[in-house]
Structures are given as C-alpha cells and as structure tokens.
Design an enzyme around this catalytic site. Structure first.
Site, PDB file in Angstrom:
ATOM      1  N   GLY A 293      42.986  47.035  43.313  1.00 41.80           N
ATOM      2  CA  GLY A 293      44.012  46.641  44.296  1.00 41.80           C
ATOM      3  C   GLY A 293      45.098  45.797  43.679  1.00 41.80           C
TER       4      GLY A 293
ATOM      5  N   SER B  36      48.412  46.619  43.186  1.00 43.43           N
ATOM      6  CA  SER B  36      49.808  47.038  43.415  1.00 43.43           C
ATOM      7  C   SER B  36      50.616  46.027  44.223  1.00 43.43           C
ATOM      8  CB  SER B  36      49.841  48.394  44.118  1.00 43.43           C
ATOM      9  OG  SER B  36      49.134  48.332  45.339  1.00 43.43           O
ATOM     10  N   ARG B  37      49.989  44.988  44.708  1.00 44.88           N
ATOM     11  CA  ARG B  37      50.739  43.974  45.468  1.00 44.88           C
ATOM     12  C   ARG B  37      49.873  42.728  45.671  1.00 44.88           C
ATOM     13  NH1 ARG B  37      50.843  46.467  51.676  1.00 44.88           N
ATOM     14  NH2 ARG B  37      48.842  45.618  52.299  1.00 44.88           N
TER      15      ARG B  37
ATOM     16  N   VAL C  21      38.724  52.963  45.733  1.00 41.10           N
ATOM     17  CA  VAL C  21      37.448  52.424  45.252  1.00 41.10           C
ATOM     18  C   VAL C  21      36.257  52.825  46.116  1.00 41.10           C
ATOM     19  CG1 VAL C  21      38.475  50.459  44.021  1.00 41.10           C
ATOM     20  CG2 VAL C  21      37.787  50.186  46.423  1.00 41.10           C
TER      21      VAL C  21
ATOM     22  N   ASN D 167      39.125  42.997  43.742  1.00 40.35           N
ATOM     23  CA  ASN D 167      40.084  42.366  44.660  1.00 40.35           C
ATOM     24  C   ASN D 167      40.474  43.285  45.817  1.00 40.35           C
ATOM     25  OD1 ASN D 167      42.636  40.635  45.355  1.00 40.35           O
ATOM     26  ND2 ASN D 167      43.443  42.669  44.888  1.00 40.35           N
TER      27      ASN D 167
ATOM     28  N   SER E  93      36.189  35.922  51.117  1.00 37.89           N
ATOM     29  CA  SER E  93      37.091  35.293  52.096  1.00 37.89           C
ATOM     30  C   SER E  93      36.346  34.165  52.788  1.00 37.89           C
ATOM     31  CB  SER E  93      37.514  36.318  53.156  1.00 37.89           C
ATOM     32  OG  SER E  93      38.049  35.653  54.293  1.00 37.89           O
TER      33      SER E  93
ATOM     34  N   TYR F 148      35.496  42.564  59.358  1.00 36.46           N
ATOM     35  CA  TYR F 148      35.987  42.019  58.074  1.00 36.46           C
ATOM     36  C   TYR F 148      35.077  40.873  57.616  1.00 36.46           C
ATOM     37  CZ  TYR F 148      39.234  39.698  54.803  1.00 36.46           C
ATOM     38  OH  TYR F 148      39.816  39.106  53.688  1.00 36.46           O
TER      39      TYR F 148
ATOM     40  N   ALA G 102      31.977  40.268  58.388  1.00 36.69           N
ATOM     41  CA  ALA G 102      30.652  40.768  57.990  1.00 36.69           C
ATOM     42  C   ALA G 102      30.717  41.415  56.610  1.00 36.69           C
ATOM     43  CB  ALA G 102      30.144  41.771  59.028  1.00 36.69           C
TER      44      ALA G 102
ATOM     45  N   LYS H 278      32.802  40.709  54.173  1.00 33.36           N
ATOM     46  CA  LYS H 278      32.983  39.685  53.122  1.00 33.36           C
ATOM     47  C   LYS H 278      31.694  38.861  52.940  1.00 33.36           C
ATOM     48  CE  LYS H 278      37.224  40.595  51.836  1.00 33.36           C
ATOM     49  NZ  LYS H 278      37.552  41.019  50.469  1.00 33.36           N
TER      50      LYS H 278
HETATM   51  P1  NAD Z   1      46.998  43.219  50.405  1.00 34.14           P
HETATM   52  O1  NAD Z   1      46.761  44.048  51.609  1.00 34.14           O
HETATM   53  O2  NAD Z   1      48.362  42.658  50.174  1.00 34.14           O
HETATM   54  O3  NAD Z   1      46.554  44.009  49.090  1.00 34.14           O
HETATM   55  C1  NAD Z   1      45.327  44.706  49.066  1.00 34.14           C
HETATM   56  C2  NAD Z   1      45.283  45.567  47.835  1.00 34.14           C
HETATM   57  O4  NAD Z   1      44.078  46.338  47.890  1.00 34.14           O
HETATM   58  C3  NAD Z   1      46.436  46.544  47.738  1.00 34.14           C
HETATM   59  O5  NAD Z   1      46.869  46.638  46.395  1.00 34.14           O
HETATM   60  C4  NAD Z   1      45.815  47.862  48.194  1.00 34.14           C
HETATM   61  O6  NAD Z   1      46.422  48.991  47.605  1.00 34.14           O
HETATM   62  C5  NAD Z   1      44.395  47.698  47.668  1.00 34.14           C
HETATM   63  N1  NAD Z   1      43.459  48.573  48.353  1.00 34.14           N
HETATM   64  C6  NAD Z   1      43.224  48.660  49.690  1.00 34.14           C
HETATM   65  N2  NAD Z   1      42.315  49.620  49.937  1.00 34.14           N
HETATM   66  C7  NAD Z   1      41.969  50.137  48.740  1.00 34.14           C
HETATM   67  C8  NAD Z   1      41.075  51.150  48.335  1.00 34.14           C
HETATM   68  N3  NAD Z   1      40.349  51.849  49.222  1.00 34.14           N
HETATM   69  N4  NAD Z   1      40.952  51.421  47.023  1.00 34.14           N
HETATM   70  C9  NAD Z   1      41.682  50.734  46.113  1.00 34.14           C
HETATM   71  N5  NAD Z   1      42.541  49.756  46.427  1.00 34.14           N
HETATM   72  C10 NAD Z   1      42.689  49.471  47.729  1.00 34.14           C
HETATM   73  O7  NAD Z   1      45.916  42.055  50.488  1.00 34.14           O
HETATM   74  P2  NAD Z   1      45.811  40.630  49.757  1.00 34.14           P
HETATM   75  O8  NAD Z   1      46.137  39.602  50.763  1.00 34.14           O
HETATM   76  O9  NAD Z   1      46.498  40.629  48.461  1.00 34.14           O
HETATM   77  O10 NAD Z   1      44.221  40.600  49.576  1.00 34.14           O
HETATM   78  C11 NAD Z   1      43.562  40.805  48.343  1.00 34.14           C
HETATM   79  C12 NAD Z   1      42.107  40.441  48.537  1.00 34.14           C
HETATM   80  O11 NAD Z   1      42.018  39.088  48.965  1.00 34.14           O
HETATM   81  C13 NAD Z   1      41.412  41.290  49.612  1.00 34.14           C
HETATM   82  O12 NAD Z   1      40.098  41.566  49.214  1.00 34.14           O
HETATM   83  C14 NAD Z   1      41.405  40.356  50.810  1.00 34.14           C
HETATM   84  O13 NAD Z   1      40.369  40.654  51.708  1.00 34.14           O
HETATM   85  C15 NAD Z   1      41.231  39.024  50.136  1.00 34.14           C
HETATM   86  N6  NAD Z   1      41.661  37.884  50.950  1.00 34.14           N
HETATM   87  C16 NAD Z   1      42.965  37.776  51.380  1.00 34.14           C
HETATM   88  C17 NAD Z   1      43.326  36.685  52.148  1.00 34.14           C
HETATM   89  C18 NAD Z   1      44.734  36.486  52.671  1.00 34.14           C
HETATM   90  O14 NAD Z   1      44.951  35.571  53.469  1.00 34.14           O
HETATM   91  N7  NAD Z   1      45.713  37.273  52.229  1.00 34.14           N
HETATM   92  C19 NAD Z   1      42.383  35.707  52.477  1.00 34.14           C
HETATM   93  C20 NAD Z   1      41.077  35.848  52.027  1.00 34.14           C
HETATM   94  C21 NAD Z   1      40.725  36.943  51.256  1.00 34.14           C
END
Ligand code: NAD
Length: 237
Positions: free
Chosen positions: A8, A10-11, A60, A82, A134, A147, A149, A151
């Site tokens: 993950g 790409s962003r 994934v 991630n 998370s 979500y 559950a 994590k």
């Molecule tokens: P985001 O949505 O901006 O990015 C998620 C990334 O995961 C993207 O690059 C997307 O392409 C990739 N992705 C999604 N489904 C996929 C798949 N099936 N196969 C491969 N790649 C996939 O999210 P983020 O905020 O950057 O979150 C990243 C991680 O951090 C996640 O696991 C999220 O649960 C966790 N997280 C985020 C926060 C928050 O507040 N943003 C808080 C706690 C945990």
C-alpha cells in the site's frame, strides 16, 4: 543493499514509509492496487533519496498474486504490512461482504505477505516485519466494528508470529497509529476530526511521516518483538 517491501505504498502513510526507508539506505519495493499516478510519485520519492524502487500492482488479498510478486523480490530484509481499508458505518450496515473484505485485506493480506517473506528471511538468517494496526484494534471504535476487529486480529497475528519466529531471528512488531491525516480519514467531517483531536494532548492529528518514523525504528530495533508501538498523540493516556 537490503530491500524493504511496503504494501500500500501509492499514497498516505505507505508512501511516507517508502520515502523513510529509501532515506535510510534501503532499496524499496512497494505494492499498489489501481493508482498508477500515485505509484509513479512514490517511485519518484524513493529515487530522489538515491534508492532503487520497484512498484508492483498487486492486491494483497490475492494469495497467488502475492506469491508471484515475492518471486521477483531479492535481498528482502524488511516487510511492512501497511495496506489497509476502512469502513465507517454502524453494525447493521456492515454487510457480510464488507466484513469479509475488511478481513481479506487487513488480515489475510498481511498473513499472505508474512508467509512469503518468512522463507526469504530464513534463507537470509534474519528479518523484520512491521504491521500497521490501529488504535481501534486496541480499544474498539464505535461505527468501525469490522475495521476494529480486523486490526485487533492483526495485533494477535503479530504477537503469535513473534513467538513462533523469534528463535529464527525474525522480529514481528506492530505500529498502532491514532488519527492521521490521509485520504482514509478524509471522509470524516472537519467537526468530527476536531472533536477527536481536541481531546489529545497535542490537540492535532498525526502526520504520515510521524508514523513512518516509528515503523523504521521498529524495523531496525533488534531487541523488540511482539510489541505494539503506539503513535497516537497520547490518545490512551
Ligand atoms: P490510505 O487509504 O490513504 O492508503 C491505503 C493504501 O493501501 C493505499 O496505497 C491503497 O492502495 C492500499 N491498499 C488498499 N487495499 C489494498 C489491497 N487490497 N492490496 C494492496 N494495497 C491495498 O490509508 P492510510 O491512512 O495511509 O492508512 C495506511 C494504514 O494505516 C492502513 O492499514 C490503515 O488502516 C492504517 N491506519 C490509518 C490511520 C489513519 O488515521 N489514517 C489510523 C490508524 C491506522
């Protein structure tokens, strides 16, 4: 040079993790699902730091695709799981398909990548896995039951794998972020975010770079395993 694989990338948090590992001297491979432009920008950030970059379009949750991808990665020393998806809604609106998809990406995806990485780590004699969980996986989040559950399951997977793989010098840890400003949280209203953040000691959301720093630390730390490192702005004090 050793390679870190970030799922993950790409962003959001994943892109900053890629950049942090590139600056730390790793070659960086990462996955993305659809966002070609986002993947190109991540490659640019990795190369800007002087590291090699490899981008894989790979869902994934697809075990066969994950296996094929790992066949093309060499020198792997770190895996960061991630990639993740969220669903905001009450329990009645969390359909079986939504629940299954949350677990398929957030838990099974991490499991498939770990299973493939382990073979490479055993051949190398060591390795490090960091899973991005998370705060909701620790405390539970209202209207994010599926979500939360998933994590919580990822945290359980981390601890069990740490016990199993420790004797082979493979460390497995989690970073547990709180509210971070990314596309994932962009759908929350400004009021809801402000209310959540105002209760935190720093009174703000975290940045993707702050999470990335913690991931890099855990990846390199040699005497921590099975740990859940909180990067949540003091949310649980
Ligand atoms: P985001 O949505 O901006 O990015 C998620 C990334 O995961 C993207 O690059 C997307 O392409 C990739 N992705 C999604 N489904 C996929 C798949 N099936 N196969 C491969 N790649 C996939 O999210 P983020 O905020 O950057 O979150 C990243 C991680 O951090 C996640 O696991 C999220 O649960 C966790 N997280 C985020 C926060 C928050 O507040 N943003 C808080 C706690 C945990």
């Amino acid at each position: 040079m050793s390679t870190a694989l970030i799922t993950g990338g790409s962003r959001g948090i994943g892109r900053e993790i890629c950049a942090a590992f590139a600056r730390a001297g790793y070659d960086v491979a990462f996955t993305y699902t659809k966002d070609e432009a986002g993947a190109r920008e991540t490659v640019r950030r990795i190369q800007e730091a002087g590291a090699g970059a490899l981008a894989f379009r790979c869902d994934v949750s697809d075990a066969a695709a994950v296996r094929a991808m790992f066949g093309q990665i060499f020198g792997l020393s770190v895996l960061v799981n991630n990639a993740g998806i969220a669903f905001y809604g009450d329990m009645q609106s969390t359909t079986p398909d939504i629940l299954r998809r949350l677990f398929a990406v957030n838990v099974e995806g991490a499991f498939y990548c770990m299973r493939e990485a382990i073979g490479k780590f055993l051949a190398r004699g060591e390795g490090s896995i960091v899973n991005v969980a998370s705060v909701w996986g620790e405390t539970g989040g209202s209207c994010e039951v599926g979500y939360s559950a998933s994590k919580a399951a990822l945290i359980g997977l981390t601890k069990a794998a740490a016990k199993e793989l420790g004797p082979s010098d493979i460390r497995v840890n989690c970073v547990s972020p709180g509210m971070v400003d990314t596309d994932m949280t962009a759908c929350l209203s400004a009021e809801a975010k402000a209310e959540f953040c105002s209760a935190l000691p720093p009174a703000r959301a975290g940045t993707p770079a702050e999470v990335a720093e913690a991931v890099l630390f855990l990846a390199k730390q040699r005497f921590m395993t099975g740990e859940v490192l909180r990067v949540n702005g003091g949310c649980l004090i």
